[in-house]
Design an enzyme around this catalytic site. Structure first.
Site, short mmCIF file in Angstrom:
data_model
loop_
_atom_site.label_atom_id
_atom_site.label_comp_id
_atom_site.label_asym_id
_atom_site.label_seq_id
_atom_site.Cartn_x
_atom_site.Cartn_y
_atom_site.Cartn_z
N SER A 119 -23.10 74.76 -23.23
CA SER A 119 -21.77 74.83 -23.92
C SER A 119 -20.69 75.41 -22.88
O SER A 119 -19.97 75.04 -22.59
CB SER A 119 -21.64 76.12 -24.83
OG SER A 119 -21.89 77.56 -24.06
N THR A 164 -24.11 80.24 -25.58
CA THR A 164 -23.48 80.70 -25.86
C THR A 164 -22.22 81.32 -25.12
O THR A 164 -21.40 81.66 -25.21
CB THR A 164 -24.22 82.99 -24.70
OG1 THR A 164 -24.81 82.59 -24.05
CG2 THR A 164 -25.52 82.68 -26.50
N ASP A 165 -22.30 80.72 -23.64
CA ASP A 165 -20.99 80.87 -23.14
C ASP A 165 -19.64 80.38 -23.34
O ASP A 165 -18.63 81.70 -23.23
CB ASP A 165 -21.00 79.85 -21.59
CG ASP A 165 -21.99 80.84 -20.67
OD1 ASP A 165 -22.45 81.57 -20.83
OD2 ASP A 165 -22.12 79.71 -20.04
N THR A 222 -28.34 76.92 -24.91
CA THR A 222 -29.39 77.29 -24.26
C THR A 222 -30.87 77.45 -25.67
O THR A 222 -32.03 76.49 -25.02
CB THR A 222 -29.36 78.94 -23.99
OG1 THR A 222 -28.68 78.56 -23.11
CG2 THR A 222 -30.86 79.68 -24.14
#
Length: 332
Positions: A57, A90-91, A12
């Site tokens: 990610s 962040t995933d 992101t």
């Protein structure tokens, strides 16, 4: 002058919405490392920007994780480098940060960061998070603490970090240890560290090692486990109830799977607390007796990474022994 290398992998923090006819297609990782860095280098710190990957990610693969680990290792082979920052979506940040933490035996800091709001959002959080991560990587007090995550002003250890909120500005927490420091306006304050036994870096075998997470639910039988094996699983992590209890139907298949060469690890779908063998009657006591390895306080995603790394190198019985030693905090 302190030298930090920033490795960009997408996420992101590098994402922008498409323009024109593709505007409804959603945000996609677009920005290069140099775009992210801009003028964020702290005073007295020289930062090199290097592109490794450029993807969101949720699309990261085990091979991509290994690519990132190897990119970090290549930079740490340069004696003039004082620290590394990795920008990451962040995933799956918790998986990649943990993989590097169990592979990373250098005292120089490796710091992960990212963003919850895209680069073209009017209130983008990526620049502040990146500035904080650069400050942490340049801080002498960050040495010897393993892989760190700097996000939203908090500093967390790579081992134990979990994404606990989908959209909040601070999506990460460590349910067991909490944050180990803060970074505020470039000032770094670190007060803690996590024990971090090492497993060593991944190699090509890691890319092809299949480890599935199978969730317990009321009435679940052994069908999910057997289907995972049919799909080629080398190991399975069970997301059990409570302190790690599978259903009796699941437990009944574990010994057979273990005998067939499938490593079975026992986790919990609960957000915090350790896996503990307390209940019989088809619960965790029986699952452990059948060969399942409790993951302790490791979350499901990080337990899956450890299982994949060990199973990529060892047959199931040896991988189980080493995983149990790793969870206990000893040599593996």
């Amino acid at each position: 002058m302190t030298r930090i290398v920033m490795l960009a992998t997408g996420g992101t923090i590098a994402s922008r919405a498409a323009a024109g006819a593709e505007a409804s297609a959603g945000a996609v990782a677009r920005d290069a490392a140099a775009d992210l860095l801009a003028d964020l280098a702290p005073a007295g710190v020289e930062v090199e920007a290097v592109d490794v990957l450029r993807r969101n990610s949720f699309a990261i693969t085990p091979a991509d994780q290994r690519t990132i680990a190897e990119a970090v290792r290549a930079q740490l082979d340069r004696p003039e480098v004082d620290g590394i920052v990795v920008t990451h979506g962040t995933d799956t940040l918790e998986e990649t940060a943990f993989l590097l933490d169990i592979a990373h035996d250098d005292p120089r800091p490796v710091v992960f960061t990212g963003a919850q709001r895209a680069a073209d959002h009017p209130d983008a959080d990526g620049p502040a998070n990146l500035a904080g991560a650069l400050a942490v990587a340049a801080a002498p007090t960050a040495r010897g603490r393993g892989v760190l995550v700097a996000f939203g002003g908090a500093v967390l250890a790579g081992r134990g970090v979990r994404k606990v909120h989908t959209l909040a500005p601070q999506p990460f927490a460590d349910p067991e240890a909490g944050p180990i420091g803060t970074v505020t306006s470039g000032t770094v304050d670190l007060w803690g560290r996590r024990d971090r036994p090492l497993l060593g870096p991944p190699d090509e075998r890691y890319d092809a090692t299949v480890v599935e997470i199978v969730s317990a639910f009321p009435g679940a039988g052994d069908g999910q486990l057997r289907s995972a094996v049919d799909r080629g699983a080398h190991a399975i992590v069970i997301a059990g109830f409570g302190a790690g209890n599978p259903t009796p139907g699941m437990t009944g298949a574990i010994a057979e799977l273990f005998e067939a060469g499938v490593l079975v690890a026992l986790g919990t779908r609960v957000a915090a607390g350790p896996v503990a063998a307390i209940y019989g009657g088809g619960g965790a006591v029986d699952a452990v007796a059948a060969g399942a390895v409790p993951l302790g306080t490791l979350g499901l995603s990080q337990g899956r990474v450890a299982a994949a790394l060990l199973r990529s190198r060892h047959p199931a019985p040896e991988a189980a022994r080493r995983l149990a030693a790793f969870v206990a905090g000893g040599a593996s």
